[in-house]
Enzyme design. Structure first.
Site, short mmCIF file in Angstrom:
data_model
loop_
_atom_site.label_atom_id
_atom_site.label_comp_id
_atom_site.label_asym_id
_atom_site.label_seq_id
_atom_site.Cartn_x
_atom_site.Cartn_y
_atom_site.Cartn_z
N GLU A 111 0.86 -1.19 0.00
CA GLU A 111 0.00 0.00 0.00
C GLU A 111 0.89 1.23 0.00
OE1 GLU A 111 -3.19 0.75 2.79
OE2 GLU A 111 -3.27 -1.40 3.24
N ASP A 116 -6.46 7.19 10.20
CA ASP A 116 -5.13 6.80 10.66
C ASP A 116 -4.80 7.39 12.02
OD1 ASP A 116 -4.10 5.22 8.43
OD2 ASP A 116 -4.32 7.07 7.29
#
Length: 246
Positions: free
Chosen positions: A34, A45
């Site tokens: 990724e 996140d």
């Protein structure tokens, strides 16, 4: 064999390092990379990846950096772009998906793009042979899971808990895994809070794990030089790959 997906922040600290690290991770057993597109407000996140995002932006990250890196690594390791919808929107979804295809990238992970809104882009991804990764969460009902995964491609991203990446929470996912398998044969990979300590337990019942913060924390370690960072991250990748396949 269960798969390992590894997330890193693009261009942190620079493009050449990202290329070297990406290729080394592939050699260490990472099956899919990724490439995280730095963004100023990465809502899914935790603080580790958020800090790496901000530092990459401060170092001058531009989308052309993502393209330059992908051109080198995508032919050598299965590559996905992970980013927030704002980054894709400003490029134009059709343009950026076509660009991904031209570079050998295989799809995208867009955590703030709800399923209903993603439907508008299904044809764009399909005609360019790109996967738009589907998400399933522990809070999803059986009916919701059926809707979300019916056309899932490549793998289904199972969010390990409600919250942000890296916080290391734990929930009983047996029901959501069972419900997902009832409606799709697409592999299930679990993400959020996966590291060398939790990987073996989290991998139970799924087909792979997605690791981000555990890798990125080494990128942020200013006591390490570039080669030491690569060594730490690749050793960690090997350890996690072994543990999930014990």
């Amino acid at each position: 064999m269960k798969k390992l997906v590894g997330y890193i922040t693009t261009s942190f600290p620079d493009n050449n390092f990202t290329i070297d690290l990406s290729l080394a991770m592939g050699e260490a057993g990472v099956d899919t990379l990724e490439l995280g597109i730095p963004f100023s407000d990465p809502v899914a996140d935790g603080p580790v990846i958020e800090k790496a995002n901000l530092l990459s932006l401060q170092h001058g990250f531009k989308m052309k950096d993502l393209f330059e890196i992908s051109k080198v690594i995508a032919p050598k390791i299965d590559t996905l772009w992970m980013g927030y919808m704002n980054s894709f929107y400003h490029q134009g979804m059709e343009n950026i998906v076509q660009k991904a295809k031209s570079l050998g990238v295989n799809g995208a992970i867009i955590p703030d793009l709800p399923y209903e809104e993603a439907l508008a882009f299904t044809d764009i991804f399909a005609k360019n042979n790109q996967a738009l990764i589907s998400f399933v969460a522990p809070t999803d009902s059986k009916q919701r899971i059926q809707t979300v995964v019916k056309e899932a491609q490549k793998f289904i991203y199972l969010v390990a808990y409600a919250g942000i990446t890296g916080s290391g929470k734990s929930e009983d996912l047996s029901e959501v895994i069972s419900n997902t398998r009832a409606f799709s044969n697409t592999p299930i990979y679990i993400g959020f809070g996966v590291d060398e300590k939790s990987a073996k337990a989290k991998a139970v019942g799924v087909d792979g794990v997605i690791v981000g913060s555990a890798f990125v924390k080494h990128l942020l370690d200013e006591s390490l030089n570039h080669n030491e960072k690569i060594k730490r991250i690749t050793q960690l990748a090997k350890e996690i790959k072994e543990k999930i396949n014990e």
